[in-house]
Motif scaffolding. Structure first.
Motif, PDB file in Angstrom:
ATOM      1  N   VAL A 243     -14.945 -78.770 -41.082  1.00  0.00           N
ATOM      2  CA  VAL A 243     -13.820 -79.066 -41.974  1.00  0.00           C
ATOM      3  C   VAL A 243     -12.487 -79.031 -41.216  1.00  0.00           C
ATOM      4  N   THR A 244     -12.183 -77.872 -40.629  1.00  0.00           N
ATOM      5  CA  THR A 244     -10.861 -77.681 -40.025  1.00  0.00           C
ATOM      6  C   THR A 244     -10.624 -78.615 -38.851  1.00  0.00           C
ATOM      7  N   LEU A 245     -11.539 -78.615 -37.887  1.00  0.00           N
ATOM      8  CA  LEU A 245     -11.338 -79.411 -36.676  1.00  0.00           C
ATOM      9  C   LEU A 245     -11.228 -80.903 -36.963  1.00  0.00           C
ATOM     10  N   PRO A 246     -12.088 -81.494 -37.801  1.00  0.00           N
ATOM     11  CA  PRO A 246     -11.894 -82.921 -38.100  1.00  0.00           C
ATOM     12  C   PRO A 246     -10.563 -83.231 -38.785  1.00  0.00           C
ATOM     13  N   LEU A 247     -10.076 -82.304 -39.628  1.00  0.00           N
ATOM     14  CA  LEU A 247      -8.834 -82.571 -40.346  1.00  0.00           C
ATOM     15  C   LEU A 247      -7.604 -82.472 -39.448  1.00  0.00           C
ATOM     16  N   ILE A 248      -7.629 -81.569 -38.459  1.00  0.00           N
ATOM     17  CA  ILE A 248      -6.470 -81.430 -37.565  1.00  0.00           C
ATOM     18  C   ILE A 248      -6.619 -82.280 -36.309  1.00  0.00           C
ATOM     19  N   TYR A 249      -7.707 -83.032 -36.206  1.00  0.00           N
ATOM     20  CA  TYR A 249      -7.961 -83.831 -34.999  1.00  0.00           C
ATOM     21  C   TYR A 249      -6.813 -84.787 -34.656  1.00  0.00           C
ATOM     22  N   PRO A 250      -6.262 -85.548 -35.632  1.00  0.00           N
ATOM     23  CA  PRO A 250      -5.154 -86.461 -35.260  1.00  0.00           C
ATOM     24  C   PRO A 250      -3.951 -85.733 -34.671  1.00  0.00           C
ATOM     25  N   ALA A 251      -3.526 -84.633 -35.297  1.00  0.00           N
ATOM     26  CA  ALA A 251      -2.390 -83.879 -34.773  1.00  0.00           C
ATOM     27  C   ALA A 251      -2.715 -83.271 -33.416  1.00  0.00           C
ATOM     28  N   LEU A 252      -3.945 -82.800 -33.252  1.00  0.00           N
ATOM     29  CA  LEU A 252      -4.351 -82.219 -31.979  1.00  0.00           C
ATOM     30  C   LEU A 252      -4.349 -83.260 -30.869  1.00  0.00           C
ATOM     31  N   MET A 253      -4.762 -84.481 -31.175  1.00  0.00           N
ATOM     32  CA  MET A 253      -4.769 -85.541 -30.173  1.00  0.00           C
ATOM     33  C   MET A 253      -3.356 -85.942 -29.781  1.00  0.00           C
ATOM     34  N   VAL A 254      -2.428 -85.928 -30.732  1.00  0.00           N
ATOM     35  CA  VAL A 254      -1.026 -86.217 -30.402  1.00  0.00           C
ATOM     36  C   VAL A 254      -0.481 -85.162 -29.440  1.00  0.00           C
ATOM     37  N   ALA A 255      -0.761 -83.896 -29.728  1.00  0.00           N
ATOM     38  CA  ALA A 255      -0.308 -82.826 -28.843  1.00  0.00           C
ATOM     39  C   ALA A 255      -0.932 -82.956 -27.458  1.00  0.00           C
ATOM     40  N   ILE A 256      -2.208 -83.301 -27.402  1.00  0.00           N
ATOM     41  CA  ILE A 256      -2.892 -83.429 -26.111  1.00  0.00           C
ATOM     42  C   ILE A 256      -2.324 -84.576 -25.294  1.00  0.00           C
ATOM     43  N   ILE A 257      -2.081 -85.730 -25.927  1.00  0.00           N
ATOM     44  CA  ILE A 257      -1.558 -86.874 -25.166  1.00  0.00           C
ATOM     45  C   ILE A 257      -0.141 -86.594 -24.675  1.00  0.00           C
ATOM     46  N   PHE A 258       0.654 -85.884 -25.474  1.00  0.00           N
ATOM     47  CA  PHE A 258       1.992 -85.496 -25.016  1.00  0.00           C
ATOM     48  C   PHE A 258       1.899 -84.609 -23.781  1.00  0.00           C
ATOM     49  N   ARG A 259       1.000 -83.649 -23.816  1.00  0.00           N
ATOM     50  CA  ARG A 259       0.860 -82.744 -22.690  1.00  0.00           C
ATOM     51  C   ARG A 259       0.283 -83.452 -21.468  1.00  0.00           C
ATOM     52  N   ILE A 260      -0.638 -84.389 -21.679  1.00  0.00           N
ATOM     53  CA  ILE A 260      -1.194 -85.133 -20.544  1.00  0.00           C
ATOM     54  C   ILE A 260      -0.103 -85.933 -19.846  1.00  0.00           C
ATOM     55  N   LEU A 261       0.709 -86.641 -20.620  1.00  0.00           N
ATOM     56  CA  LEU A 261       1.796 -87.435 -20.038  1.00  0.00           C
ATOM     57  C   LEU A 261       2.802 -86.541 -19.329  1.00  0.00           C
ATOM     58  N   ASP A 262       3.055 -85.364 -19.884  1.00  0.00           N
ATOM     59  CA  ASP A 262       3.991 -84.437 -19.258  1.00  0.00           C
ATOM     60  C   ASP A 262       3.401 -83.850 -17.985  1.00  0.00           C
ATOM     61  N   ALA A 263       2.105 -83.537 -18.010  1.00  0.00           N
ATOM     62  CA  ALA A 263       1.468 -82.934 -16.838  1.00  0.00           C
ATOM     63  C   ALA A 263       1.326 -83.922 -15.690  1.00  0.00           C
ATOM     64  N   LEU A 264       1.130 -85.196 -15.996  1.00  0.00           N
ATOM     65  CA  LEU A 264       0.987 -86.193 -14.933  1.00  0.00           C
ATOM     66  C   LEU A 264       2.265 -86.357 -14.116  1.00  0.00           C
ATOM     67  N   ARG A 265       3.396 -86.084 -14.717  1.00  0.00           N
ATOM     68  CA  ARG A 265       4.666 -86.206 -13.978  1.00  0.00           C
ATOM     69  C   ARG A 265       5.249 -84.838 -13.620  1.00  0.00           C
ATOM     70  N   VAL A 266       4.386 -83.823 -13.532  1.00  0.00           N
ATOM     71  CA  VAL A 266       4.859 -82.475 -13.256  1.00  0.00           C
ATOM     72  C   VAL A 266       5.562 -82.426 -11.903  1.00  0.00           C
TER      73      VAL A 266
END
Length: 330
Positions: A243-266
């Motif tokens: 229940v919980t993980l599927p419902l927060i998946y979109p928000a979690l993916m947004v946070a992950i992609i933001f962090r990936i883009l930030d980490a690539l240019r560290v």
């Protein structure tokens, strides 16, 4: 036989009915055009500023990547095509894409991104689930959790640099007191430890960001699902994964992609802790070394352009896949 003659009264009634059906559509189109014009009026100043602040430097960097410009005389340069990227000369390949140091920096960046973002996601999710529970002093704990993220990266990196110092650092003193290590470790100079030290500092710094976005998603979840699961006696772990993980998946993916883009240019945390060490050098640190220390504007601009293309490609791919997914759901 029914009379099919159209009388003036019937014609007027038909015209009025047609006018009533067309009028709302025209009004809707007019309102839509007005909203579109208003949106562009607000967007144009922002786009102009963005073009001046980001677009012009980006175009200039790409332009310099095709030249032999140098900081010694940046106004005097000539076009050399793709030689800064890749060129075959006298039986050997030269350029950024043929430089082993560049590919070492690419590997370091990818390793840093995967490990740090993965650890931040797991820890952020655990912290968010904890802060989402009801307990006394939850507000104070939430505020304290955001402190590492609020500290500027340069400041936190310098602070951790002193804490990880082999002679004066509190980390070595604490580990030696607990009997974990027998002698001080040089965390930021040891080839086997330096990358892990950088990852540890970055995880400490940005885990609150992941926790904050995840917590916001958790607080938007409907309570009906959990009440039904509680009545049915479903185990909380199963409720989380079903229940919980599927419902927060979109928000979690947004946070992950933001962090990936930030980490690539560290750049900052690595440069402050380990400077130009090849054991931790990222793509941004490599580009800075070519530009500033080696004074090679063309070569450094080529490295910066390749880094930009990598991040842009990942961003476009994410947007395309997200748009396709939402389109399929619709």
């Amino acid at each position: 036989m029914a009379d099919s003659t159209v009388t003036p009264a019937n014609a007027d009634a038909g015209e009025q009915s047609l006018a009533r059906s067309v009028s709302p559509t025209r009004r809707h189109n007019r309102v839509h055009r007005q909203r579109l014009r208003a949106a562009w009026m607000f967007l144009i100043p922002m786009l102009v500023v963005l073009a001046a602040v980001a677009g012009w430097p980006l175009m200039r960097t790409i332009w310099f990547s095709f030249t032999d410009a140098s900081f010694s005389d940046i106004s005097n340069y000539s076009m050399i095509g793709f030689e800064n990227y890749l060129v075959y000369d006298n039986g050997a390949w030269y350029g950024v894409l043929a430089d082993p140091s560049w590919w070492r920096a690419v590997w370091n960046t990818l390793f840093f991104t995967v490990v740090s973002v993965g650890a931040e996601t797991v820890l952020g999710l655990i912290i968010a689930l904890t802060l989402n529970a009801q307990f006394r002093g939850r507000g104070w704990i939430r505020a304290a959790t955001l402190i590492p993220w609020a500290i500027p990266t340069i400041v936190s990196a310098k602070m951790w640099g002193w804490m990880l110092h082999d002679q004066f650092g509190i980390i070595n003193d604490l580990l030696m007191t607990l009997g974990v290590i027998a002698e001080p470790l040089n965390w930021t100079a040891n080839a086997d430890l330096s990358m892990w030290a950088v990852i540890m500092v970055d995880v400490w710094k940005t885990t609150p960001f992941m926790a904050l976005l995840t917590l916001a998603a958790l607080q938007m979840l409907p309570s009906d699902c959990y009440e039904a699961a509680k009545v049915d006696g479903i185990h909380p772990v199963r409720v989380f994964f079903r229940v919980t993980l599927p419902l927060i998946y979109p928000a979690l993916m947004v946070a992950i992609i933001f962090r990936i883009l930030d980490a690539l240019r560290v750049f900052d945390v690595i440069y402050v802790l380990t400077s130009n060490s090849e054991d931790t050098m990222s793509m941004s640190v490599y580009a800075r070394q070519q530009l500033v220390e080696f004074q090679d504007v063309g070569y450094g601009s080529a490295a910066s352009t390749v880094l930009f293309l990598i991040i842009a490609l990942l961003t476009i791919t994410y947007l395309y896949l997200g748009r396709k997914q939402f389109g399929g759901d619709a």
